[in-house]
Design a protein around this motif. Structure first.
Motif, PDB file in Angstrom:
ATOM      1  N   GLU A  86      40.757  77.779 -41.015  1.00 12.91           N
ATOM      2  CA  GLU A  86      41.278  78.987 -41.819  1.00 12.91           C
ATOM      3  C   GLU A  86      40.576  80.298 -41.331  1.00 12.91           C
ATOM      4  OE1 GLU A  86      41.402  80.648 -46.420  1.00 12.91           O
ATOM      5  OE2 GLU A  86      39.894  79.273 -45.733  1.00 12.91           O
ATOM      6  N   SER A  87      41.472  81.253 -41.024  1.00  8.59           N
ATOM      7  CA  SER A  87      40.897  82.395 -40.400  1.00  8.59           C
ATOM      8  C   SER A  87      39.955  83.278 -41.002  1.00  8.59           C
ATOM      9  CB  SER A  87      42.020  83.478 -39.747  1.00  8.59           C
ATOM     10  OG  SER A  87      42.477  83.827 -40.963  1.00  8.59           O
ATOM     11  N   ILE A  88      38.893  83.766 -40.542  1.00 12.85           N
ATOM     12  CA  ILE A  88      38.120  84.766 -41.348  1.00 12.85           C
ATOM     13  C   ILE A  88      38.753  85.751 -42.163  1.00 12.85           C
ATOM     14  CG2 ILE A  88      36.101  86.323 -41.164  1.00 12.85           C
ATOM     15  CD1 ILE A  88      35.282  83.572 -40.624  1.00 12.85           C
ATOM     16  N   LEU A  99      38.638  93.139 -44.885  1.00 13.96           N
ATOM     17  CA  LEU A  99      37.789  92.711 -43.510  1.00 13.96           C
ATOM     18  C   LEU A  99      38.607  93.488 -42.494  1.00 13.96           C
ATOM     19  CD1 LEU A  99      35.956  90.424 -42.405  1.00 13.96           C
ATOM     20  CD2 LEU A  99      38.167  89.366 -41.264  1.00 13.96           C
ATOM     21  N   SER A 100      37.793  94.074 -41.510  1.00 15.74           N
ATOM     22  CA  SER A 100      38.511  94.770 -40.205  1.00 15.74           C
ATOM     23  C   SER A 100      37.744  94.143 -38.833  1.00 15.74           C
ATOM     24  CB  SER A 100      38.182  96.343 -40.408  1.00 15.74           C
ATOM     25  OG  SER A 100      36.728  96.482 -40.407  1.00 15.74           O
ATOM     26  N   VAL A 131      35.401  87.675 -24.579  1.00 15.18           N
ATOM     27  CA  VAL A 131      35.928  88.755 -25.749  1.00 15.18           C
ATOM     28  C   VAL A 131      34.973  88.775 -26.720  1.00 15.18           C
ATOM     29  CG1 VAL A 131      37.758  89.506 -27.205  1.00 15.18           C
ATOM     30  CG2 VAL A 131      38.443  88.234 -25.136  1.00 15.18           C
ATOM     31  N   ARG A 132      34.649  90.093 -26.866  1.00 12.63           N
ATOM     32  CA  ARG A 132      33.581  90.323 -28.069  1.00 12.63           C
ATOM     33  C   ARG A 132      34.192  91.236 -29.074  1.00 12.63           C
ATOM     34  NH1 ARG A 132      27.346  91.387 -26.340  1.00 12.63           N
ATOM     35  NH2 ARG A 132      27.615  89.192 -26.243  1.00 12.63           N
ATOM     36  N   ARG A 133      33.866  90.808 -30.357  1.00 12.88           N
ATOM     37  CA  ARG A 133      34.529  91.718 -31.334  1.00 12.88           C
ATOM     38  C   ARG A 133      33.613  91.767 -32.593  1.00 12.88           C
ATOM     39  NH1 ARG A 133      40.144  88.615 -32.817  1.00 12.88           N
ATOM     40  NH2 ARG A 133      38.901  86.892 -33.316  1.00 12.88           N
ATOM     41  N   LEU A 134      33.715  92.787 -33.419  1.00 10.71           N
ATOM     42  CA  LEU A 134      32.752  93.059 -34.484  1.00 10.71           C
ATOM     43  C   LEU A 134      33.890  92.972 -35.756  1.00 10.71           C
ATOM     44  CD1 LEU A 134      30.352  94.188 -35.921  1.00 10.71           C
ATOM     45  CD2 LEU A 134      31.164  96.398 -35.347  1.00 10.71           C
ATOM     46  N   ARG A 135      33.240  92.193 -36.743  1.00  6.17           N
ATOM     47  CA  ARG A 135      34.079  92.019 -38.102  1.00  6.17           C
ATOM     48  C   ARG A 135      32.990  92.870 -39.182  1.00  6.17           C
ATOM     49  NH1 ARG A 135      38.757  88.962 -37.787  1.00  6.17           N
ATOM     50  NH2 ARG A 135      38.551  87.089 -36.552  1.00  6.17           N
TER      51      ARG A 135
END
Length: 246
Positions: A86-88, A99-100, A131-135
């Protein structure tokens, strides 16, 4: 039809808090559905929602959607399941959070030893996408996620929408379906360069999740390390026991 009374919002808030305290409900436990609570208090659902909105603004409750939805006790933390596909984004939506996702960095890079071993990269294809992402959860930093993806399996992946869920794009564009994950959870010191990104003090501890995702054939298609601000997440795991067969 039962008689509906008009109660001031503050009175409904007081009654909801009293109900939670009397039942000694913990974060994540269900207070009730909107319909059941409105009927119990003898008020309209619109009046109830005004009180719920106030309690949501102070992170005392959350409204979950879906078949098992309703009003639950909250402390403002996302409940994040382990070993689930399940995705965040879906978890947050189901729990009533906004959530963004913001892309911090994306590049093609040489694979390191762990990449070669865990992703089972061929010796002649030693490159990965990093790949780095901020939630962000309700406007506050939740996690920094660093994914490493085998480049030979997903040509042109950096041209995709890297702020969207990866597994959807694996399946839609490359016909690779994520089937299972293996995750480990531990505590670690936050890297100095990421403390300000996560909105935490230098030297703080973070909750670290290492994940490997496998496709239908059992081949690894992603490995990642996610660093969570501890005060914004709670990890859960559900299991069942089965009788051993003789």
């Amino acid at each position: 039809m039962p008689t509906r009374t008009r109660l001031p919002r503050e009175e409904v808030v007081r009654r909801l808090r009293l109900l939670i305290a009397r039942r000694q409900l913990l974060p994540g436990e269900k207070v009730g559905t909107e319909r059941a609570l409105a009927e119990a208090f003898g008020i309209s659902r619109s009046d109830l929602r005004l009180a719920l909105a106030q309690l949501e603004s102070t992170n005392e409750i959350a409204r979950k959607i879906g078949r098992n939805g309703g009003v639950v006790v909250s402390d403002g933390r996302l409940e994040r399941g382990l070993n689930t596909l399940e995705s965040i984004a879906h978890m947050a939506q189901r729990q009533g959070f906004a959530l963004s996702c913001t892309l911090l960095r994306a590049a093609v890079t040489s694979a390191n030893g762990a990449d070669m071993r865990i992703l089972r990269l061929p010796a002649d294809r030693p490159t990965v996408y990093a790949v780095r992402r901020l939630r962000m959860l309700d406007g506050a930093p939740l996690s920094v996620e660093t994914s490493r993806i085998p480049a030979y399996r997903f040509p042109g992946f950096l041209d995709c929408d890297l702020e969207a869920p990866f597994y959807d794009q694996f399946e839609r564009r490359y016909c690779v379906r994520a089937k299972s994950v293996e995750e480990t959870l531990d505590c670690a010191a936050a890297p100095p360069g990421l403390c300000s990104t996560l909105g935490i003090d230098d030297g703080s501890q973070v909750l670290r999740v290492r994940r490997v995702t496998y496709d239908d054939a059992g081949g690894p298609c992603e490995r990642s390390m996610d660093l969570y601000a501890p005060e914004r997440v709670r990890f859960t795991m559900h299991g069942s026991s089965a009788r051993a067969k003789a």
